[in-house]
Scaffold this active site. Structure first.
Site, PDB file in Angstrom:
ATOM      1  CD  GLU A  78     -52.569   7.757  38.225  1.00 36.23           C
ATOM      2  OE1 GLU A  78     -53.019   8.854  37.455  1.00 36.23           O
ATOM      3  OE2 GLU A  78     -53.211   7.890  39.295  1.00 36.23           O
TER       4      GLU A  78
ATOM      5  NE  ARG B 150     -56.382  16.182  27.917  1.00 36.96           N
ATOM      6  CZ  ARG B 150     -56.320  15.456  28.664  1.00 36.96           C
ATOM      7  NH1 ARG B 150     -54.318  14.876  29.150  1.00 36.96           N
ATOM      8  NH2 ARG B 150     -56.697  14.691  29.452  1.00 36.96           N
TER       9      ARG B 150
ATOM     10  CE  LYS C 224     -57.812   9.535  34.900  1.00 43.96           C
ATOM     11  NZ  LYS C 224     -56.836   8.125  35.008  1.00 43.96           N
TER      12      LYS C 224
HETATM   13  P1  ATP Z   1     -57.467  12.969  33.157  1.00 46.16           P
HETATM   14  O1  ATP Z   1     -56.624  13.951  32.410  1.00 46.16           O
HETATM   15  O2  ATP Z   1     -58.686  12.697  32.052  1.00 46.16           O
HETATM   16  O3  ATP Z   1     -57.351  13.015  34.540  1.00 46.16           O
HETATM   17  P2  ATP Z   1     -55.173  11.069  32.219  1.00 46.16           P
HETATM   18  O4  ATP Z   1     -54.828  11.520  31.105  1.00 46.16           O
HETATM   19  O5  ATP Z   1     -54.644  11.068  34.200  1.00 46.16           O
HETATM   20  O6  ATP Z   1     -56.102  11.442  32.310  1.00 46.16           O
HETATM   21  P3  ATP Z   1     -54.857   8.484  31.805  1.00 46.16           P
HETATM   22  O7  ATP Z   1     -55.257   7.097  33.226  1.00 46.16           O
HETATM   23  O8  ATP Z   1     -53.172   8.743  32.924  1.00 46.16           O
HETATM   24  O9  ATP Z   1     -55.652   9.586  32.278  1.00 46.16           O
HETATM   25  O10 ATP Z   1     -54.990   8.528  30.594  1.00 46.16           O
HETATM   26  C1  ATP Z   1     -54.567   6.895  30.023  1.00 46.16           C
HETATM   27  C2  ATP Z   1     -53.903   6.899  28.623  1.00 46.16           C
HETATM   28  O11 ATP Z   1     -55.424   8.386  28.164  1.00 46.16           O
HETATM   29  C3  ATP Z   1     -52.503   8.214  28.030  1.00 46.16           C
HETATM   30  O12 ATP Z   1     -52.270   7.693  27.688  1.00 46.16           O
HETATM   31  C4  ATP Z   1     -53.484   9.680  28.402  1.00 46.16           C
HETATM   32  O13 ATP Z   1     -52.828  10.071  27.186  1.00 46.16           O
HETATM   33  C5  ATP Z   1     -54.396   8.967  27.446  1.00 46.16           C
HETATM   34  N1  ATP Z   1     -55.803  10.327  27.298  1.00 46.16           N
HETATM   35  C6  ATP Z   1     -56.252  11.186  28.646  1.00 46.16           C
HETATM   36  N2  ATP Z   1     -56.838  11.904  28.482  1.00 46.16           N
HETATM   37  C7  ATP Z   1     -57.079  11.460  26.857  1.00 46.16           C
HETATM   38  C8  ATP Z   1     -57.808  12.780  26.298  1.00 46.16           C
HETATM   39  N3  ATP Z   1     -59.137  13.397  26.649  1.00 46.16           N
HETATM   40  N4  ATP Z   1     -57.657  12.489  24.630  1.00 46.16           N
HETATM   41  C9  ATP Z   1     -57.121  11.658  24.830  1.00 46.16           C
HETATM   42  N5  ATP Z   1     -55.980  10.728  25.533  1.00 46.16           N
HETATM   43  C10 ATP Z   1     -56.362  10.645  26.549  1.00 46.16           C
HETATM   44 MG    MG Z   2     -52.367  10.863  33.784  1.00 44.12          MG
END
Ligand code: ATP
Ligand code: MG
Length: 575
Positions: A50, A276, A286
């Protein structure tokens, strides 16, 4: 958003069975089996960020997994921006995400997509659902919807608008799209089951009214699909075979499958979840990172203390070290917290092999060699990298007045201090043996200069009579030294589990950045390009910071030389 990533029940992982990168994992096994038994003839994965922030090291894990699988199985990996929430999304993030993925060493080729490219199709499919009686427009407010949703132990209640006739739903949804209703007044919901044990199936919201300008679609839309409605359908449009996401989406999988089953989508992707990445001393969310930036706790998204990919780059971490680290961590189903020292270990491993050795003095103390001819300069041969003979040697100027590290001298040394002291001889690396003959102090009693003598027979650092000083010091010729600023970095948080006892921001370490001015570096470092990390001998790994100017070079400390994780690992093997 994993605010509970440091919950005490989650084990901290420090010592994997082997430090060799993992070759397989449960997802790769599934992919291999699907290809073997003909379920799929090729593999298509995607990384779906995102664009509401910069990528962090957790994303690097997901990137390495998705792009890694695609390349190992001769498939392809799409980069798809999940841009369904225009309020938080910006072009700056879209650009930085692409730059970071490329820098990490991965390539989506021609497969760059945006969920917003599918807004027309998604809208049509929403209309299809309404037509088949599987979606309805709800007039309840967000609070009322929450109240009707029930709990884990109690079923939800139907909305009074749930049985609206299809025609009325079609009309209202159309008018939502046309902008007739203010934000938050109406939503489109799937009609599934308000008593479903899985709360995600209790008539989830599919569309909301949001009068917001979108970075790509401008003001074309004032309704936007929810993540759950956009994600699986985008996968299906792109013929994604394995839709890999993190564990918090496991409970969404029944909804993902329900939508795929109930819509005329062109393919049937399957969702898989993995754990994760969490790190000690680090918060990967984020929501938190954006606050650190906006509230000025750090210099920006790429502040070297941040866990973002661009920060790690600015800090001097090589992409290879990050890839090695995520390979070492592996891919599993159980949540855990990895020790940040493991990341540092992987980075040191690469830098030890690749980083050129250089001389720099962080806290200078003048050393004058009284019996060395005034005005004489010798070019000493210094080895660039003892781990890599092909890196060759360089010339380092030596002269009568030098700078050494202040902490390499003690006037009254305790027993285990073997470096310079009055009357003692040490080796100056690649140069000569020197003996301290006198200590000069200012009126406050502060040591300002050392007087020494040198032995001309020890040129290059060895004595014909076999004398071996107990210490070897680095140095810089005063006439040739280049002044520099050096920024020393340490963990951003003072505790390994930030926020575990209340306010996360109260755990920010006051010592995470220390700025040293008046440092001195050898002449070759004045031209060190951005992106190159070197070892300052005996001090650690350092790289030029983008804030540098030709008149004012700035170096960031990437890491110290000490590898605590390697030590922990060695201890683990012994027990
Ligand atoms: P955050 O929780 O840090 O704000 P998010 O999951 O909202 O991150 P996205 O941009 O939606 O951020 O994530 C893109 C991809 O990265 C998704 O498939 C998510 O599952 C993966 N991802 C995000 N954080 C992690 C992590 N800590 N370890 C592994 N994969 C991750
Ligand atoms: Mg997300």
């Amino acid at each position: 958003m994993s605010t509970d990533q440091h919950a005490t029940t989650i084990p901290v992982v420090g010592i994997p069975n082997s430090s060799a990168p993992e070759r397989s994992d449960f997802i790769r096994e599934i992919v291999a089996a699907d290809l073997r038994n003909g379920k799929h003839s090729g593999v298509v994965t995607r990384f779906p960020p995102e664009p509401n922030g910069y990528l962090h090291i957790g994303h690097a894990k997901a990137i390495a997994l998705n792009f890694g699988i695609a390349s190992e199985f001769d498939g392809r990996c799409h980069l798809r921006f999940d841009d369904t929430n225009p309020i938080k999304e910006e072009q700056e993030y879209i650009d930085s995400i692409q730059a970071d993925i490329r820098w990490l060493g991965f390539d989506w080729g021609e497969y760059l997509y945006f969920a917003s490219d599918y807004f027309d199709q998604l809208y049509e499919w929403a209309v299809d659902l309404i037509r088949s009686g599987k979606a309805y427009v709800d007039d309840l407010s967000a609070d009322e919807i929450r109240e009707h949703r029930g709990t884990f132990t109690e079923p939800g209640k139907n909305s009074p608008w749930r049985e609206r006739p299809v025609e009325e739903n079609l009309d209202l949804f159309e008018r939502m799209r046309k902008g007739e209703f203010p934000d938050g007044t109406r939503v489109l919901r799937a009609k599934i089951d308000m008593a479903a044990p899985n709360i995600n199936l209790r008539d989830p919201v599919l569309y909301r009214v949001l009068h917001a300008e979108h970075p790509r679609t401008g003001d074309k839309w004032c309704i936007y699909p929810m993540y759950d409605f956009a994600h699986g359908q985008s996968d299906a449009i792109e013929s994604v075979t394995h839709s890999i996401c993190t564990l918090e989406f496991e409970d969404h999988r029944p909804l993902y499958d329900w939508l795929i089953e109930n819509l005329p989508v062109p393919s049937r992707p399957q969702q898989y979840e993995f754990a994760r990445l969490n790190l000690t001393y680090t918060v990967l969310s984020k929501r938190v990172l954006v606050r650190l930036v906006n509230e000025g706790h750090v210099r920006g998204w790429d502040d070297p203390r941040m866990p973002t990919v661009s920060a790690l780059r600015r800090r001097g971490f090589p992409a290879e070290g990050i890839r090695d680290f995520v390979a070492m961590v592996g891919v599993g189903k159980a949540n855990s917290i990895v020790e940040v020292e493991m990341l540092e270990h992987a980075v040191r491993d690469v830098l030890n092999r690749t980083a050129a050795r250089r001389f720099a003095v962080l806290r200078p103390l003048k050393l004058v060699i009284e019996n060395y001819p005034e005005g004489q300069v010798e070019e000493m041969d210094a080895v660039n990298n003892p781990e890599d003979a092909s890196a060759g040697t360089r010339k380092v100027p030596f002269s009568r007045e030098l700078w050494i590290e202040r902490e390499d001298f003690m006037e009254d040394p305790p027993k285990k201090f073997f470096r310079l002291a009055p009357g003692r001889e040490v080796r100056l690396r690649y140069a000569y043996f020197v003996t301290c003959t006198d200590v000069v102090k200012d009126s406050d009693g502060e040591i300002v200069e050392l007087r020494c003598s040198y032995d001309p027979a020890t040129r290059g650092g060895d004595s014909p009579d076999g004398r071996r000083p107990k210490a070897t010091l680095h140095w810089i010729s005063a006439d040739h030294a280049v002044p520099a600023e050096v920024r020393l970095y340490d963990h951003l948080y003072s505790r390994s589990d930030p926020g575990a006892e209340g306010d996360l921001f109260a755990d920010l370490s006051p010592d995470s950045e220390q700025v040293l001015s008046g440092c001195l570096v050898e002449p070759t470092l004045a031209e060190l390009p951005l992106g190159e990390t070197v070892q300052f001998e005996r001090l650690g790994y350092f790289c030029p910071d983008p804030d540098s100017t030709p008149d004012h070079p700035i170096f960031n400390r990437t890491l110290t030389l000490r590898d605590t994780w390697a030590r922990v690992q060695a201890q683990g093997r012994n027990t």
